[in-house]
Write an enzyme that holds these catalytic residues in place. Structure first.
Site, PDB file in Angstrom:
ATOM      1  N   ASP A 129     -16.677  11.167  25.046  1.00 40.70           N
ATOM      2  CA  ASP A 129     -17.743  11.857  25.760  1.00 40.70           C
ATOM      3  C   ASP A 129     -19.039  11.045  25.693  1.00 40.70           C
ATOM      4  O   ASP A 129     -19.327  10.425  24.665  1.00 40.70           O
ATOM      5  CB  ASP A 129     -17.959  13.240  25.133  1.00 40.70           C
ATOM      6  CG  ASP A 129     -18.832  14.104  26.010  1.00 40.70           C
ATOM      7  OD1 ASP A 129     -18.277  14.881  26.800  1.00 40.70           O
ATOM      8  OD2 ASP A 129     -20.072  13.990  25.925  1.00 40.70           O
ATOM      9  N   GLU A 150     -21.616   6.821  39.416  1.00 40.02           N
ATOM     10  CA  GLU A 150     -21.230   8.158  39.862  1.00 40.02           C
ATOM     11  C   GLU A 150     -20.613   8.989  38.736  1.00 40.02           C
ATOM     12  O   GLU A 150     -19.593   9.677  38.941  1.00 40.02           O
ATOM     13  CB  GLU A 150     -20.241   8.058  41.034  1.00 40.02           C
ATOM     14  CG  GLU A 150     -20.939   7.854  42.363  1.00 40.02           C
ATOM     15  CD  GLU A 150     -21.752   9.081  42.740  1.00 40.02           C
ATOM     16  OE1 GLU A 150     -22.913   9.162  42.280  1.00 40.02           O
ATOM     17  OE2 GLU A 150     -21.240   9.932  43.462  1.00 40.02           O
TER      18      GLU A 150
HETATM   19  C1  LIG Z   1     -16.883  10.720  40.033  1.00 35.03           C
HETATM   20  S1  LIG Z   1     -15.926   9.890  38.808  1.00 35.03           S
HETATM   21  C2  LIG Z   1     -16.474   8.197  38.961  1.00 35.03           C
HETATM   22  C3  LIG Z   1     -15.463   7.224  38.414  1.00 35.03           C
HETATM   23  C4  LIG Z   1     -15.845   5.735  38.567  1.00 35.03           C
HETATM   24  N1  LIG Z   1     -17.022   5.402  37.804  1.00 35.03           N
HETATM   25  C5  LIG Z   1     -16.041   5.365  39.997  1.00 35.03           C
HETATM   26  O1  LIG Z   1     -17.102   4.827  40.361  1.00 35.03           O
HETATM   27  O2  LIG Z   1     -15.108   5.580  40.812  1.00 35.03           O
HETATM   28  C6  LIG Z   1     -16.680  10.417  37.286  1.00 35.03           C
HETATM   29  C7  LIG Z   1     -15.888  10.039  36.053  1.00 35.03           C
HETATM   30  O3  LIG Z   1     -16.680  10.330  34.886  1.00 35.03           O
HETATM   31  C8  LIG Z   1     -15.884  11.004  33.924  1.00 35.03           C
HETATM   32  N2  LIG Z   1     -16.780  11.871  33.147  1.00 35.03           N
HETATM   33  C9  LIG Z   1     -17.514  12.899  33.627  1.00 35.03           C
HETATM   34  N3  LIG Z   1     -18.243  13.453  32.646  1.00 35.03           N
HETATM   35  C10 LIG Z   1     -17.969  12.778  31.517  1.00 35.03           C
HETATM   36  C11 LIG Z   1     -18.422  12.885  30.171  1.00 35.03           C
HETATM   37  N4  LIG Z   1     -19.306  13.802  29.805  1.00 35.03           N
HETATM   38  N5  LIG Z   1     -17.931  12.009  29.265  1.00 35.03           N
HETATM   39  C12 LIG Z   1     -17.026  11.066  29.639  1.00 35.03           C
HETATM   40  N6  LIG Z   1     -16.556  10.925  30.907  1.00 35.03           N
HETATM   41  C13 LIG Z   1     -17.029  11.770  31.836  1.00 35.03           C
HETATM   42  C14 LIG Z   1     -14.848  11.758  34.736  1.00 35.03           C
HETATM   43  O4  LIG Z   1     -13.694  12.069  33.987  1.00 35.03           O
HETATM   44  C15 LIG Z   1     -14.586  10.822  35.905  1.00 35.03           C
HETATM   45  O5  LIG Z   1     -13.521   9.932  35.656  1.00 35.03           O
END
Ligand SMILES: C[S@@+](CC[C@H](N)C(=O)[O-])C[C@H]1O[C@@H](n2cnc3c(N)ncnc32)[C@H](O)[C@@H]1O
Length: 226
Positions: free
Chosen positions: A93, A111
């Site tokens: 996280d 994103e």
């Molecule tokens: C919209 S996707 C973007 C993925 C990638 N960065 C891209 O540009 O395609 C957001 C990603 O962030 C992860 N994520 C969201 N909140 C998170 C958190 N608090 N801690 C870790 N990962 C997180 C999600 O599981 C997801 O894979």
């Protein structure tokens, strides 16, 4: 719904690759600007398919590249897209980064940052793990000035933080990061149909679509650790 539940579903139905395709249009330009040197350790937060860590290894010669994601299925898919032994994917996280103080040269996040449960804590964590002089390249399409993004929260159950450009700068500074630059990185690759084809399924007017992609694009805030 938790990040894990939401994004495990996305990974299972192939949306990790769909995001990679869409986000690459601006992410490639952000990655090209990162001052990563041969041998550096880099970290991608919310890595999704892991395209950013693969790119930083291939184009910049990063020594170690880690992708962290809160979704085990995203991390599992990302692991399957590379056999590079210097790339590693972790489940974790943003609020508790499993890295030692001053151990990372550069952090990228695309994103993803606005899904943090505690965005201020996430920034403090990033500042903690970065070496002095290390950078955070934080790229978001969901932000206050991008009015075309405001409805996105209606389609996702994880709570999203919608900061303005100024709020990003203030939060970086509160966390102890210098703001080196902030700008909009346009998406020049998404195809925009001819005027005669509007309205389309998603866009009322061509002007609105041009504003969304060519003008607002991705908001990039670059922080430097002290
Ligand atoms: C919209 S996707 C973007 C993925 C990638 N960065 C891209 O540009 O395609 C957001 C990603 O962030 C992860 N994520 C969201 N909140 C998170 C958190 N608090 N801690 C870790 N990962 C997180 C999600 O599981 C997801 O894979």
């Amino acid at each position: 719904m938790s990040v894990r539940e939401e994004f495990d579903d996305w990974a299972a139905d192939g949306r990790d690759k769909g995001m990679e395709d869409r986000h690459w249009n601006t992410a490639k330009n952000v990655l090209a600007r990162m001052p990563v040197e041969e041998g550096d350790t880099v970290l991608d937060l919310g890595t999704g398919s892991g395209y950013a860590v693969r790119a930083l290894r291939e184009t910049k010669g990063a020594g170690r590249a880690y992708g962290l994601d809160g979704s085990p299925e995203m991390a599992r898919n990302a692991t399957g897209y590379t056999d590079d032994p210097r790339v590693g994917f972790l489940v974790g996280d943003f609020d508790h980064l499993p890295f030692a103080d001053d151990s990372v040269d550069h952090v990228f996040t695309m994103e993803a940052f606005y899904y943090a449960n505690e965005p201020h804590e996430a920034l403090r964590e990033i500042a903690r793990v970065l070496r002095p002089g290390g950078t955070l390249f934080c790229a978001v399409n969901y932000y206050e000035e991008n009015v075309h993004s405001h409805a996105w929260q209606d389609n996702i159950e994880v709570e999203m933080t919608r900061w303005s450009a100024r709020e990003y700068r203030e939060a970086f500074r509160e966390a102890g990061l210098h703001v080196a630059e902030q700008d909009n990185v346009p998406d020049r690759d998404t195809e925009i149909p001819d005027e005669s084809e509007f309205p389309t399924e998603n866009w009322d007017s061509r002007d609105a679509m041009v504003e969304r992609y060519r003008e607002f694009g991705t908001l990039l805030t670059v922080g430097v650790a002290r």
